[in-house]
Design a protein around this motif. Structure first.
Motif, PDB file in Angstrom:
ATOM      1  N   PHE A   1      84.331 -27.991 -69.587  1.00 58.98           N
ATOM      2  CA  PHE A   1      85.405 -27.311 -69.558  1.00 58.98           C
ATOM      3  C   PHE A   1      86.183 -27.395 -69.834  1.00 58.98           C
ATOM      4  N   LEU A   2      86.760 -27.641 -68.600  1.00 64.57           N
ATOM      5  CA  LEU A   2      88.257 -28.104 -68.349  1.00 64.57           C
ATOM      6  C   LEU A   2      88.807 -29.456 -69.191  1.00 64.57           C
ATOM      7  N   LEU A   3      88.287 -30.873 -69.429  1.00 64.15           N
ATOM      8  CA  LEU A   3      88.331 -31.936 -70.507  1.00 64.15           C
ATOM      9  C   LEU A   3      88.678 -31.795 -71.482  1.00 64.15           C
ATOM     10  N   PHE A   4      88.547 -29.838 -71.914  1.00 64.31           N
ATOM     11  CA  PHE A   4      88.991 -29.728 -73.375  1.00 64.31           C
ATOM     12  C   PHE A   4      89.037 -28.413 -73.218  1.00 64.31           C
ATOM     13  N   PHE A   5      88.516 -27.176 -74.349  1.00 65.06           N
ATOM     14  CA  PHE A   5      88.733 -26.923 -74.552  1.00 65.06           C
ATOM     15  C   PHE A   5      88.426 -25.740 -75.562  1.00 65.06           C
ATOM     16  N   PHE A   6      87.363 -25.365 -75.574  1.00 63.59           N
ATOM     17  CA  PHE A   6      86.279 -24.365 -76.091  1.00 63.59           C
ATOM     18  C   PHE A   6      86.404 -23.983 -77.429  1.00 63.59           C
ATOM     19  N   CYS A   7      85.473 -22.725 -78.323  1.00 65.48           N
ATOM     20  CA  CYS A   7      85.889 -21.841 -78.776  1.00 65.48           C
ATOM     21  C   CYS A   7      85.134 -21.877 -80.597  1.00 65.48           C
TER      22      CYS A   7
ATOM     23  N   ASP B   1     104.775 -35.261 -81.591  1.00 69.42           N
ATOM     24  CA  ASP B   1     103.396 -36.677 -81.979  1.00 69.42           C
ATOM     25  C   ASP B   1     102.566 -35.463 -81.868  1.00 69.42           C
ATOM     26  N   GLY B   2     102.876 -33.775 -82.394  1.00 73.01           N
ATOM     27  CA  GLY B   2     101.343 -33.058 -82.382  1.00 73.01           C
ATOM     28  C   GLY B   2     100.605 -32.458 -81.043  1.00 73.01           C
ATOM     29  N   SER B   3     100.727 -33.163 -80.113  1.00 73.75           N
ATOM     30  CA  SER B   3     100.452 -32.289 -78.331  1.00 73.75           C
ATOM     31  C   SER B   3     101.280 -31.551 -77.675  1.00 73.75           C
ATOM     32  N   TYR B   4     101.041 -31.115 -76.983  1.00 79.83           N
ATOM     33  CA  TYR B   4     101.612 -29.870 -75.972  1.00 79.83           C
ATOM     34  C   TYR B   4     101.994 -30.807 -74.721  1.00 79.83           C
ATOM     35  N   GLU B   5     102.832 -29.860 -73.291  1.00 78.30           N
ATOM     36  CA  GLU B   5     102.817 -30.635 -72.437  1.00 78.30           C
ATOM     37  C   GLU B   5     101.872 -30.994 -71.588  1.00 78.30           C
ATOM     38  N   ASP B   6     101.168 -30.303 -71.478  1.00 79.97           N
ATOM     39  CA  ASP B   6      99.757 -30.068 -70.354  1.00 79.97           C
ATOM     40  C   ASP B   6      98.830 -30.842 -70.575  1.00 79.97           C
ATOM     41  N   ASN B   7      97.621 -31.412 -69.730  1.00 73.67           N
ATOM     42  CA  ASN B   7      97.218 -33.169 -70.437  1.00 73.67           C
ATOM     43  C   ASN B   7      96.094 -31.772 -71.268  1.00 73.67           C
ATOM     44  N   GLU B   8      95.288 -30.710 -71.170  1.00 71.29           N
ATOM     45  CA  GLU B   8      94.872 -29.921 -71.969  1.00 71.29           C
ATOM     46  C   GLU B   8      95.629 -30.102 -73.388  1.00 71.29           C
ATOM     47  N   GLY B   9      96.599 -29.786 -73.698  1.00 74.74           N
ATOM     48  CA  GLY B   9      97.539 -29.648 -74.005  1.00 74.74           C
ATOM     49  C   GLY B   9      97.660 -31.256 -75.318  1.00 74.74           C
ATOM     50  N   ARG B  10      96.886 -31.931 -74.992  1.00 77.74           N
ATOM     51  CA  ARG B  10      96.824 -33.394 -75.372  1.00 77.74           C
ATOM     52  C   ARG B  10      95.500 -33.634 -75.929  1.00 77.74           C
TER      53      ARG B  10
ATOM     54  N   SER C   1     103.158 -16.868 -75.585  1.00 79.11           N
ATOM     55  CA  SER C   1     101.841 -17.109 -75.352  1.00 79.11           C
ATOM     56  C   SER C   1     101.340 -16.339 -74.996  1.00 79.11           C
ATOM     57  N   TRP C   2      99.645 -16.693 -74.783  1.00 76.19           N
ATOM     58  CA  TRP C   2      98.466 -15.825 -73.432  1.00 76.19           C
ATOM     59  C   TRP C   2      98.021 -17.207 -72.213  1.00 76.19           C
ATOM     60  N   LEU C   3      98.269 -16.231 -71.170  1.00 77.55           N
ATOM     61  CA  LEU C   3      98.348 -17.301 -70.188  1.00 77.55           C
ATOM     62  C   LEU C   3      96.416 -16.983 -70.306  1.00 77.55           C
ATOM     63  N   SER C   4      96.274 -18.865 -69.592  1.00 80.02           N
ATOM     64  CA  SER C   4      94.546 -18.406 -68.775  1.00 80.02           C
ATOM     65  C   SER C   4      94.885 -19.384 -67.646  1.00 80.02           C
ATOM     66  N   ASP C   5      93.818 -20.255 -66.907  1.00 80.20           N
ATOM     67  CA  ASP C   5      93.599 -20.880 -66.057  1.00 80.20           C
ATOM     68  C   ASP C   5      94.531 -22.278 -67.279  1.00 80.20           C
ATOM     69  N   TYR C   6      94.336 -22.916 -68.753  1.00 79.16           N
ATOM     70  CA  TYR C   6      94.130 -23.637 -69.599  1.00 79.16           C
ATOM     71  C   TYR C   6      95.566 -23.695 -69.519  1.00 79.16           C
ATOM     72  N   SER C   7      95.400 -24.729 -70.648  1.00 81.30           N
ATOM     73  CA  SER C   7      96.459 -25.332 -71.999  1.00 81.30           C
ATOM     74  C   SER C   7      97.149 -23.484 -72.216  1.00 81.30           C
ATOM     75  N   PRO C   8      98.149 -23.311 -72.334  1.00 83.99           N
ATOM     76  CA  PRO C   8      98.500 -22.179 -72.860  1.00 83.99           C
ATOM     77  C   PRO C   8      98.829 -22.245 -74.895  1.00 83.99           C
ATOM     78  N   ALA C   9      98.698 -23.542 -74.962  1.00 79.08           N
ATOM     79  CA  ALA C   9      97.885 -24.245 -76.188  1.00 79.08           C
ATOM     80  C   ALA C   9      96.588 -23.251 -76.678  1.00 79.08           C
ATOM     81  N   TYR C  10      96.107 -23.698 -75.947  1.00 80.40           N
ATOM     82  CA  TYR C  10      94.699 -23.686 -75.768  1.00 80.40           C
ATOM     83  C   TYR C  10      94.418 -21.808 -76.384  1.00 80.40           C
ATOM     84  N   SER C  11      94.665 -21.492 -75.140  1.00 76.82           N
ATOM     85  CA  SER C  11      94.709 -19.387 -74.725  1.00 76.82           C
ATOM     86  C   SER C  11      95.319 -19.175 -75.825  1.00 76.82           C
ATOM     87  N   THR C  12      96.619 -19.412 -76.574  1.00 71.98           N
ATOM     88  CA  THR C  12      97.432 -18.130 -77.293  1.00 71.98           C
ATOM     89  C   THR C  12      96.789 -18.949 -78.733  1.00 71.98           C
TER      90      THR C  12
END
Length: 337
Positions: free
Chosen positions: A9-15, A61-70, A307-318
């Motif tokens: 899940f950390l490699l990506f994220f869900f839903c 380039d369409g991505s976000y700063e953190d690793n999961e945001g890429r 944003s919404w925050l979690s243990d993962y990327s804010p791009a993901y949680s938001t």
């Protein structure tokens, strides 16, 4: 969820998505459907703040700063959260964000195999995003890319003795989260006009059934240890398969109804994303009760920057939070009953 699955899940994220009403698909001229119900003011306010965050935080380039945001799967969530709001994706206020998301997802697709990203989670959610964008966004690259992505998904299933999917295209075992993701993406692709054989759905649903216990709850790789989030995924796949009259669907809905106050402390936005879809398709009155609670929960937890925050990327949680609210708009093609 075991340690290995959590790492994945950390490699990506869900839903992945769905809703109701008349066909909301726009044509490529950007013609908007008419909303038949009023969207709550609180939802619109949260949604606009969330989209503003995603738009402002996105890199060129369409991505976000953190690793999961890429990860292309997360960029797919961001793309779908924009499309779900109903603005013209070709010339509206988020057209640049839409274009950047698509460019990024397409840049991560293997031109030969059609594989998007480096996990089947990424591939599944990115495929879903392409399917939702197809017919809504003017971009001749989407159709061929979607066809290749679907072909990879189908080939991966044929290689898997379980009839399901797991972390990689050559996996021979499966779990209910990855399998549920692929099933939803295939239904979205079929809705978009891409041929998907019935056998693929039949085998995928058969695997999902092997993860369901006699009380309607779904486990991760089998019926033991049923969880609310996994049951929402299983219920959603049955709804998309038009199997709501099946007794197993009714037992799963009963399982979910007993857990309307449940919150997944480990994967809260993953849970909200799937729970909202599952309940919407299952029973509109139950969804309305859930939706009210979800609005209150997300309204209290949204950060000042939107944003919404979690243990993962804010791009993901938001984006996942927005997609759990997107059933109030019902513009995504997969959001059809």
């Amino acid at each position: 969820m075991n340690t290995h699955s959590a790492g994945a899940f950390l490699l990506f994220f869900f839903c992945v998505l769905t809703a109701g009403g008349a066909n909301p698909r726009r044509d490529v001229a950007g013609i908007m459907p008419v909303r038949t119900e009023t969207v709550p003011v609180q939802v619109e306010s949260m949604y606009l703040k969330g989209l503003s965050f995603l738009q402002n935080a996105q890199k060129a380039d369409g991505s976000y700063e953190d690793n999961e945001g890429r990860q292309p799967g997360i960029i797919g969530f961001c793309l779908m959260s924009v499309l779900a709001h109903g603005d013209d994706p070709n010339a509206g206020p988020y057209a640049t964000m839409v274009r950047r998301c698509l460019n990024y997802i397409l840049s991560k697709q293997n031109s030969g195999s059609g594989y998007i990203g480096d996990t089947m989670y990424n591939h599944g959610f990115a495929t879903l995003a392409l399917a939702e964008a197809y017919g809504m966004v003017r971009d001749d690259r989407i159709g061929p890319a979607l066809q290749k992505a679907v072909a990879l998904t189908l080939t991966a299933q044929k290689k898997n003795k379980t009839g399901g999917w797991r972390y990689a295209p050559d996996s021979t075992d499966a779990d209910s989260t990855v399998t549920g993701c692929q099933i939803v993406s295939l239904y979205a692709a079929r809705n978009a006009g891409i041929p998907v054989p019935d056998e693929a759905f039949e085998r995928g649903l058969k695997y999902m059934a092997s993860c369901r216990d006699n009380k309607g709850g779904y486990g991760y790789t089998g019926p033991s240890g049923p969880r609310v989030t996994l049951t929402a995924i299983g219920s959603l796949t049955l709804s998309l398969a038009r199997q709501k009259s099946d007794p197993s669907f009714k037992t799963s809905l009963s399982f979910l109804k007993k857990n309307l106050n449940y919150r997944d402390s480990s994967y809260p936005f993953y849970f909200e994303y799937y729970m909202s879809q599952a309940l919407f398709h299952a029973d509109l009155d139950i969804w309305k009760e859930w939706n009210y609670k979800n609005m209150r929960y997300l309204g209290a937890s949204q950060a000042p920057n939107g944003s919404w925050l979690s243990d993962y990327s804010p791009a993901y949680s938001t984006s996942a939070a927005l997609l759990s609210l997107a059933l109030n708009y019902r513009f995504l093609p997969i959001y059809e009953k």
